[in-house]
Structure formats: C-alpha cells, structure tokens
Design an enzyme around this catalytic site. Structure first.
Site, PDB file in Angstrom:
ATOM      1  N   GLY A  48     -33.862 -51.787   0.769  1.00 25.83           N
ATOM      2  CA  GLY A  48     -34.893 -52.649   0.174  1.00 25.83           C
ATOM      3  C   GLY A  48     -34.869 -52.518  -1.345  1.00 25.83           C
ATOM      4  O   GLY A  48     -34.866 -53.513  -2.071  1.00 25.83           O
ATOM      5  N   HIS A  49     -34.824 -51.269  -1.808  1.00 25.89           N
ATOM      6  CA  HIS A  49     -34.729 -51.045  -3.260  1.00 25.89           C
ATOM      7  C   HIS A  49     -33.428 -51.641  -3.805  1.00 25.89           C
ATOM      8  O   HIS A  49     -33.416 -52.215  -4.894  1.00 25.89           O
ATOM      9  CB  HIS A  49     -34.754 -49.542  -3.567  1.00 25.89           C
ATOM     10  CG  HIS A  49     -36.003 -48.834  -3.140  1.00 25.89           C
ATOM     11  ND1 HIS A  49     -36.017 -47.920  -2.119  1.00 25.89           N
ATOM     12  CD2 HIS A  49     -37.278 -48.899  -3.604  1.00 25.89           C
ATOM     13  CE1 HIS A  49     -37.243 -47.432  -1.974  1.00 25.89           C
ATOM     14  NE2 HIS A  49     -38.035 -48.021  -2.858  1.00 25.89           N
ATOM     15  N   LYS A 162     -42.965 -56.446   0.242  1.00 23.69           N
ATOM     16  CA  LYS A 162     -43.374 -55.436   1.227  1.00 23.69           C
ATOM     17  C   LYS A 162     -44.765 -54.916   0.862  1.00 23.69           C
ATOM     18  O   LYS A 162     -45.613 -54.733   1.724  1.00 23.69           O
ATOM     19  CB  LYS A 162     -42.348 -54.302   1.223  1.00 23.69           C
ATOM     20  CG  LYS A 162     -42.810 -53.007   1.806  1.00 23.69           C
ATOM     21  CD  LYS A 162     -42.622 -53.013   3.277  1.00 23.69           C
ATOM     22  CE  LYS A 162     -43.164 -51.821   4.014  1.00 23.69           C
ATOM     23  NZ  LYS A 162     -43.524 -50.653   3.274  1.00 23.69           N
ATOM     24  N   ARG A 200     -41.146 -44.228   3.877  1.00 31.14           N
ATOM     25  CA  ARG A 200     -41.953 -43.465   4.834  1.00 31.14           C
ATOM     26  C   ARG A 200     -41.432 -43.584   6.263  1.00 31.14           C
ATOM     27  O   ARG A 200     -41.880 -42.830   7.125  1.00 31.14           O
ATOM     28  CB  ARG A 200     -43.416 -43.906   4.762  1.00 31.14           C
ATOM     29  CG  ARG A 200     -44.093 -43.465   3.447  1.00 31.14           C
ATOM     30  CD  ARG A 200     -45.577 -43.764   3.420  1.00 31.14           C
ATOM     31  NE  ARG A 200     -46.254 -43.079   2.329  1.00 31.14           N
ATOM     32  CZ  ARG A 200     -46.600 -43.650   1.173  1.00 31.14           C
ATOM     33  NH1 ARG A 200     -46.342 -44.939   0.952  1.00 31.14           N
ATOM     34  NH2 ARG A 200     -47.208 -42.950   0.240  1.00 31.14           N
TER      35      ARG A 200
HETATM   36  P1  AMP Z   1     -41.622 -47.618  -3.508  1.00 29.78           P
HETATM   37  O1  AMP Z   1     -40.463 -46.769  -3.934  1.00 29.78           O
HETATM   38  O2  AMP Z   1     -41.905 -47.534  -2.047  1.00 29.78           O
HETATM   39  O3  AMP Z   1     -42.812 -47.450  -4.383  1.00 29.78           O
HETATM   40  O4  AMP Z   1     -41.152 -49.115  -3.718  1.00 29.78           O
HETATM   41  C1  AMP Z   1     -40.610 -49.543  -4.935  1.00 29.78           C
HETATM   42  C2  AMP Z   1     -40.470 -51.037  -4.891  1.00 29.78           C
HETATM   43  O5  AMP Z   1     -39.608 -51.401  -3.818  1.00 29.78           O
HETATM   44  C3  AMP Z   1     -41.791 -51.767  -4.651  1.00 29.78           C
HETATM   45  O6  AMP Z   1     -41.826 -52.936  -5.460  1.00 29.78           O
HETATM   46  C4  AMP Z   1     -41.719 -52.115  -3.189  1.00 29.78           C
HETATM   47  O7  AMP Z   1     -42.469 -53.245  -2.841  1.00 29.78           O
HETATM   48  C5  AMP Z   1     -40.235 -52.373  -3.023  1.00 29.78           C
HETATM   49  N1  AMP Z   1     -39.836 -52.244  -1.632  1.00 29.78           N
HETATM   50  C6  AMP Z   1     -39.963 -51.157  -0.839  1.00 29.78           C
HETATM   51  N2  AMP Z   1     -39.533 -51.432   0.405  1.00 29.78           N
HETATM   52  C7  AMP Z   1     -39.126 -52.716   0.413  1.00 29.78           C
HETATM   53  C8  AMP Z   1     -38.597 -53.594   1.399  1.00 29.78           C
HETATM   54  N3  AMP Z   1     -38.396 -53.206   2.656  1.00 29.78           N
HETATM   55  N4  AMP Z   1     -38.307 -54.859   1.041  1.00 29.78           N
HETATM   56  C9  AMP Z   1     -38.546 -55.284  -0.236  1.00 29.78           C
HETATM   57  N5  AMP Z   1     -39.033 -54.500  -1.205  1.00 29.78           N
HETATM   58  C10 AMP Z   1     -39.331 -53.239  -0.895  1.00 29.78           C
END
Ligand code: AMP
Length: 292
Positions: A48-49, A162, A200
């Site tokens: 996703g990232h 997400k 997670r």
């Molecule tokens: P995090 O590291 O979980 O704080 O996420 C960092 C960025 O990645 C945030 O903008 C999230 O929305 C995005 N993100 C995390 N998981 C996904 C996913 N499955 N699809 C799209 N974006 C994602």
C-alpha cells in the site's frame, strides 16, 4: 534492527535523521528547481505504501518518505510500544521504489522534552468516527503532518484512502492553513482476498487473518445492494451489520454511511457517499471503507 544515528544510507537509500539537515536538503533541492513529493508513513512498509510512493514519483518530483511512529497520535491504551519497526526492511522497499530520501526523525527533535506544547487541531471533520473513539488522535496526526510539511516543504503529499477520515482532515488542514501543497489521494490497496493492506495486519493470527476478509465482504455486499437501486442508508447499514455478524469473533466499533464531504451520517445515500467500518478482531483494531 536499530538505526545508528549518523548512518547516512540504509539499503542504498539516503537517510536523514535531523530536522535541520532535512530542511537544508529540501531548500537546496527546491533552489535547484526540483519539486518535492512527501509520503508520510509510520514505517512497517507494505505494498500500500509502495503504491503511494509510485504515485508520488509519477509527479516527476524528488520523493521523500518519512518514517516516524508518532507518539502523539496513539492513545494510552493503544499499540505505540508494539507498533512494528523495521528500518532495514523499510529502506529495502524504498530502494526498490527509487525513493530519493528517507526522513526518519528523532523523537528528541520532533518532540523536545517528549511532549508538544504547540498543537494543530482540525475540529470539524475530526470530531466523529475515529476522532470520537480515539480522543486526541487527529490532533496528533495534524500536528505531526504540519511539522513534516514545514520540515520537508513538499509540493505534493500522498495519503491513502485507507484512512479516509485522515485524508479528509489533512485536506481540510491544508486548505485552512494555506499550505501550498497538493494532496494526492491514493485508492486502497488490497491483498488477493481483498483485505486492505495495513501494518497492523501482522498482529492477526491465522484464524483472525482469515476472518478479517469479512470487512470487505460487508462493504462489497452493501455496494452491490446500492447498485440494485437501494439508496436508503438504513437498509444499507443493516446489510453491513448482517454480514459482519457472520463472524461472531468480530467486535463492532462502528459501521456508518456518511457524506464524503462532511463525514456526517446520511439517510439518502448518493454516489460518492462512503461506508466506513472499524472493528476489533482479538486485540487488533481494523478499519476499512468503500465509496458508493
Ligand atoms: P501508516 O504508515 O499506516 O500511517 O500509513 C501511511 C500512509 O499510507 C497513509 O496515508 C495511509 O492511508 C496509507 N496506506 C496505508 N495502507 C494503505 C492501503 N492499504 N492502501 C492505500 N494506502 C494505504
């Protein structure tokens, strides 16, 4: 693996740990005519990232991925201490995506004295849903993202759908505070079985991992019902709940259908409205959403 302060490259990617160095580097890049794109993350990077990074890179900008597990967006009972941290693996993913710079700031610089005394708070879109269940969460998010914007000075910043409410809150913060930054929304990236990718997900045991697919099943069942012409929120929400109840281990936090603009509940569901879910599976809290 822990990161050694002073180390300048991990897996071949330039890594910056100090705010002053990041600011100076950003200023130099901009003077040289480069645009900058920022992808803020908490690390434990996944596909996703990687999609956010690719979208940012497609803007023909130098790409900065920030990796910072921001303490102020976690509640006291939340998973800050056990949140996965693996800078080596993160740097390897960034290297594969040709990221220009990883910015992994130090707590002591981000929050001198281990606290913030200046906060940034959005008070309309942040009120309900995640904001209601996780008091202080969006204040922490807005504060750290504002800091990152000031340090990295990006022209573009990518955020995933997400975290639908987070994207809305940040978009609003950018407008309200006049940041000259284009926010790039990126659609949710899912596993082969449609579970939304999340750092997670690695908390889930194999049974919970299999059960977690019920989130997307609930969202897609509601979307199908909408496609048949059912535009009343109550039956669509009932469909969400009915599907989630197929997995008794699921503990519902919320299942709502809201306006994408206001995040307030709607009774008449128009195209563009969004269904948002938050559930617990064991100790793990999962969120997902779908746009009608
Ligand atoms: P995090 O590291 O979980 O704080 O996420 C960092 C960025 O990645 C945030 O903008 C999230 O929305 C995005 N993100 C995390 N998981 C996904 C996913 N499955 N699809 C799209 N974006 C994602």
């Amino acid at each position: 693996m822990t990161l050694v302060v002073g180390q300048t490259k991990v897996a071949g990617v330039k890594i910056i740990r100090h705010i002053a160095e990041m600011q100076a580097t950003a200023t130099a890049l901009k003077r040289a005519g480069r645009r900058l794109a920022l992808v803020p993350t908490m690390g434990a990077l996944h596909a996703g990232h990687a999609t956010l990074i690719r979208r940012a890179r497609a803007c023909d900008a130098a790409t900065v991925v920030s990796i910072y597990v921001n303490p102020t967006q976690f509640g006291p009972q939340e998973d800050f201490n056990r949140y996965p941290r693996d800078i080596e693996a993160d740097a390897a993913l960034c290297a594969g995506e040709s990221v220009d710079i990883i910015f992994a700031p130090l707590d002591a610089e981000m929050y001198a004295g281990n606290a913030a005394s200046t906060w940034v708070e959005e008070t309309a879109l942040a009120k309900r849903l995640e904001g209601e269940r996780r008091p202080g969460h969006f204040r922490g998010v807005c504060t750290v993202v504002a800091k990152l914007f000031n340090i990295v000075q990006p022209d573009i910043a990518a955020f995933g759908q997400k975290d639908f409410q987070q994207l809305a809150v940040i978009t609003r913060m950018v407008r309200d505070l006049g940041y000259p930054i284009e926010i790039l929304p990126v659609p949710i990236v899912r596993e082969a079985d449609d579970l939304a990718l999340s750092s997670r997900n690695r908390y889930l045991n194999p049974t919970e991992r299999a059960q977690a697919t019920i989130l997307w099943q609930a969202l897609s069942a509601a979307q199908k019902l909408f496609a048949t012409g059912e535009h009343r929120a109550a039956p669509l929400q009932a469909s969400l709940l009915r599907t989630l109840q197929l997995v008794p281990a699921i503990r519902l936090d919320y299942a709502e259908i809201v306006s994408a603009a206001t995040l307030e509940p709607v009774t008449d569901v128009q195209t563009g409205a969004v269904a948002l879910l938050a559930v617990y599976l064991g100790q793990t809290r999962l969120i997902d959403n779908a746009i009608f």
